[in-house]
Scaffold this motif. Structure first.
Motif, PDB file in Angstrom:
ATOM      1  N   ILE A  62       0.852  -1.195   0.000  1.00  0.00           N
ATOM      2  CA  ILE A  62       0.000   0.000   0.000  1.00  0.00           C
ATOM      3  C   ILE A  62       0.883   1.238   0.000  1.00  0.00           C
ATOM      4  O   ILE A  62       1.837   1.342   0.778  1.00  0.00           O
ATOM      5  CB  ILE A  62      -0.923   0.003   1.236  1.00  0.00           C
ATOM      6  CG1 ILE A  62      -1.841  -1.221   1.192  1.00  0.00           C
ATOM      7  CG2 ILE A  62      -1.739   1.298   1.300  1.00  0.00           C
ATOM      8  CD1 ILE A  62      -2.597  -1.467   2.482  1.00  0.00           C
TER       9      ILE A  62
ATOM     10  N   ALA B 108       0.843   4.759   1.073  1.00  0.00           N
ATOM     11  CA  ALA B 108       0.014   5.511   2.021  1.00  0.00           C
ATOM     12  C   ALA B 108      -0.486   6.844   1.459  1.00  0.00           C
ATOM     13  O   ALA B 108      -1.683   7.157   1.576  1.00  0.00           O
ATOM     14  CB  ALA B 108       0.776   5.710   3.329  1.00  0.00           C
TER      15      ALA B 108
ATOM     16  N   SER C  53      -1.137   7.998  -1.588  1.00  0.00           N
ATOM     17  CA  SER C  53      -2.161   7.919  -2.651  1.00  0.00           C
ATOM     18  C   SER C  53      -3.176   6.813  -2.415  1.00  0.00           C
ATOM     19  O   SER C  53      -4.139   6.689  -3.171  1.00  0.00           O
ATOM     20  CB  SER C  53      -1.481   7.691  -4.010  1.00  0.00           C
ATOM     21  OG  SER C  53      -0.867   6.398  -4.030  1.00  0.00           O
ATOM     22  N   ARG C  54      -2.941   5.985  -1.402  1.00  0.00           N
ATOM     23  CA  ARG C  54      -3.799   4.844  -1.083  1.00  0.00           C
ATOM     24  C   ARG C  54      -3.878   3.828  -2.224  1.00  0.00           C
ATOM     25  O   ARG C  54      -4.817   3.028  -2.295  1.00  0.00           O
ATOM     26  CB  ARG C  54      -5.217   5.309  -0.712  1.00  0.00           C
ATOM     27  CG  ARG C  54      -5.273   6.136   0.553  1.00  0.00           C
ATOM     28  CD  ARG C  54      -6.702   6.441   0.953  1.00  0.00           C
ATOM     29  NE  ARG C  54      -6.731   7.230   2.182  1.00  0.00           N
ATOM     30  CZ  ARG C  54      -7.852   7.666   2.758  1.00  0.00           C
ATOM     31  NH1 ARG C  54      -9.024   7.371   2.210  1.00  0.00           N
ATOM     32  NH2 ARG C  54      -7.794   8.363   3.871  1.00  0.00           N
ATOM     33  N   ARG C  55      -2.865   3.858  -3.105  1.00  0.00           N
ATOM     34  CA  ARG C  55      -2.807   2.829  -4.140  1.00  0.00           C
ATOM     35  C   ARG C  55      -2.424   1.492  -3.506  1.00  0.00           C
ATOM     36  O   ARG C  55      -1.716   1.453  -2.498  1.00  0.00           O
ATOM     37  CB  ARG C  55      -1.792   3.228  -5.224  1.00  0.00           C
ATOM     38  CG  ARG C  55      -2.330   4.264  -6.199  1.00  0.00           C
ATOM     39  CD  ARG C  55      -1.273   4.650  -7.228  1.00  0.00           C
ATOM     40  NE  ARG C  55      -0.224   5.481  -6.631  1.00  0.00           N
ATOM     41  CZ  ARG C  55       0.780   6.018  -7.324  1.00  0.00           C
ATOM     42  NH1 ARG C  55       0.873   5.804  -8.634  1.00  0.00           N
ATOM     43  NH2 ARG C  55       1.691   6.761  -6.712  1.00  0.00           N
ATOM     44  N   ARG C  56      -2.855   0.424  -4.147  1.00  0.00           N
ATOM     45  CA  ARG C  56      -2.684  -0.912  -3.554  1.00  0.00           C
ATOM     46  C   ARG C  56      -2.394  -1.938  -4.658  1.00  0.00           C
ATOM     47  O   ARG C  56      -3.050  -1.934  -5.698  1.00  0.00           O
ATOM     48  CB  ARG C  56      -3.964  -1.285  -2.808  1.00  0.00           C
ATOM     49  CG  ARG C  56      -3.986  -2.632  -2.141  1.00  0.00           C
ATOM     50  CD  ARG C  56      -5.405  -2.920  -1.631  1.00  0.00           C
ATOM     51  NE  ARG C  56      -5.414  -4.104  -0.798  1.00  0.00           N
ATOM     52  CZ  ARG C  56      -5.335  -4.086   0.530  1.00  0.00           C
ATOM     53  NH1 ARG C  56      -5.252  -2.933   1.170  1.00  0.00           N
ATOM     54  NH2 ARG C  56      -5.346  -5.205   1.218  1.00  0.00           N
TER      55      ARG C  56
END
Length: 475
Positions: A70, A72, A74-77
């Motif tokens: 993750i 943090a 951009s909250r991309r996963r």
């Protein structure tokens, strides 16, 4: 994540506590806790690096959580599976930070076992499940006396059993090779074998005990000494003595001993369940007359190991038989053979003595433990100064607060049967002996055995807590 059985490789897969490849004595987590944590942290670091590379961000802004990386800000996963191929191509970092215990998410918590469904629905593969094209099944009758030989065998009736293909006679055993297990068993029952029982022909358990008792008359190597036990015994208000005997015990694992082997001129392949895979490979190579790199061993789940599969005698035997058979052959011991030719827990003989003060409290304790040394045979470097740490396990760790303690070990081998590690190893007999003798002391002091123990555990709060909990739940 898919788990695979490690192939035999003593250097790469050595148990750090044994310094060779082995699974036993409940040492896997003990020896591999940090290496496994380090492997996991290394993999996580590489997965994070792969994700950061794809996103073109600083790895420090990413973290791993629930099988994903993750980012943090951009909250991309990204799932680990999507990153695994690229992560595997990256340089392996030398030093990685291990997770702090306060950040543990899994360690210390219950989790569902991943192997349970396969074991319940029957898809789990044990070595007894191995099936190969053209494979034959064999079962054996070995000399009922250790050291005995085959004197003569009439196999005419066995050969007449439908499905029986071959009779293999070796010095101390006869094997019946057939199309299936039922034919092999029927053929084995039809054999007329005359045995030469050899030097141990007339020896029984009573002879073993007699020799153990004689050995118990001699002082042993002192394994633990606190205070002067002899002087404390001499001055005690009361003295109790007892002899305890712990019998030979078989493993009786759910899956009987079995091993499948295919010997070719330039190659040997083995399918079995083993706790010592490197040793299984080494014995197969020696018997087949091949270098190690020409021997492949496939390990399987064990339908009960309990120390029995810390031995490799059944692999040796299977390869010897397979050398006489064309194509692959699975050797399965019958339950009777499995019990009769087990590697038994030794017969132990313990001489106990204790001195009590006027209030019935023990002021002296001695234990003279007599039995063979499994470690001297199985792991010679571990047998030091005449002491077998496994045989003494539990005895030297006596937690009761007694001022004078002396524990001795007398090594006495039992050559009439094969002995080895059995389930809970040394403590299986020492705990029985110690706690039974404590009960005798409590009875002599006319005290409740629970209260008697609790009064002796003032210096062992963890053990006292276990005792209290057991009493609470037992009412």
């Amino acid at each position: 994540m898919r788990l695979e059985h490690a192939p035999p490789d003593e250097k790469r897969y050595a148990n750090p506590l044994f310094h060779f490849q082995a699974t036993g004595g409940s040492t896997s987590v003990m020896g591999l806790y940090e290496p496994m944590r380090r492997a996991g942290a290394t993999a996580r670091t590489m997965l994070i690096a792969a994700a950061a590379e794809r996103w073109q961000v600083d790895p420090a802004t990413c973290h791993g959580e629930r099988s994903a990386v993750i980012h943090a800000p951009s909250r991309r996963r990204l799932g680990y599976g999507a990153l695994a191929a690229r992560a595997a191509e990256l340089p392996i970092p030398d030093n990685v930070a291990l997770k702090r215990p306060e950040d543990f998410k899994l360690i210390g918590r219950s989790a569902k076992r991943l192997d349970s469904p396969a074991k319940v629905n029957g898809t789990a593969q044990y070595s007894i499940d191995v099936g190969l094209p053209g494979m034959k099944i064999a079962t054996v009758a070995a000399s009922p006396v250790l050291g005995g030989k085959v004197a003569d065998v009439d196999d005419a009736k066995a050969k007449a059993v439908p499905g029986v293909r071959q009779i293999v006679r070796l010095e101390e055993l006869v094997a019946v090779v057939a199309d299936h297990m039922w034919a092999a068993k029927q053929g084995l029952a039809a054999l007329a074998i005359r045995w030469d029982d050899g030097p141990n022909a007339t020896i029984g358990t009573e002879d073993v005990v007699r020799e153990l008792a004689a050995a118990a008359e001699t002082p042993g190597v002192v394994a633990r000494k606190e205070g002067d036990a002899a002087a404390a015994l001499a001055g005690a208000a009361a003295k109790l003595e007892a002899v305890y005997e712990a019998p030979f015990l078989a493993h009786v694992a759910m899956e009987p001993i079995n091993c499948t082997v295919h010997v070719r001129p330039d190659r040997c392949e083995v399918w079995t369940g083993s706790q010592v895979l490197g040793r299984a490979q080494a014995t197969a190579a020696q018997v087949a007359g091949l270098p190690l790199d020409k021997v492949v061993v496939h390990n399987h789940l064990l339908g009960g190991g309990f120390g029995r599969r810390l031995e490799h005698d059944y692999v040796t035997q299977a390869v010897r038989i397979a050398k006489q058979v064309e194509g692959p052959v699975k050797i399965i011991w019958t339950r009777e053979e499995d019990v009769q030719h087990d590697v038994f827990r030794p017969y132990y003989y313990d001489r106990m003595a204790a001195g009590l003060d006027a209030g019935g409290r023990p002021i002296a304790w001695t234990q003279r433990l007599v039995g063979p040394s499994i470690l001297a045979r199985w792991a010679p470097p571990a047998f030091k100064n005449g002491l077998d740490g496994d045989a003494l396990d539990g005895a030297v760790h006596l937690l009761y607060d007694i001022p004078a303690i002396q524990v001795e070990y007398v090594r006495h081998e039992e050559p009439v049967v094969n002995t080895g590690f059995w389930r809970g190893v040394g403590v299986t007999h020492n705990t029985f002996v110690i706690e039974s003798f404590i009960d005798e002391l409590a009875a002599a002091a006319k005290q409740d055995p629970f209260e008697y123990r609790r009064a002796l555990l003032g210096k062992s709060p963890r053990a006292a807590a276990v005792l209290e909990l057991a009493a609470q739940h037992a009412g």
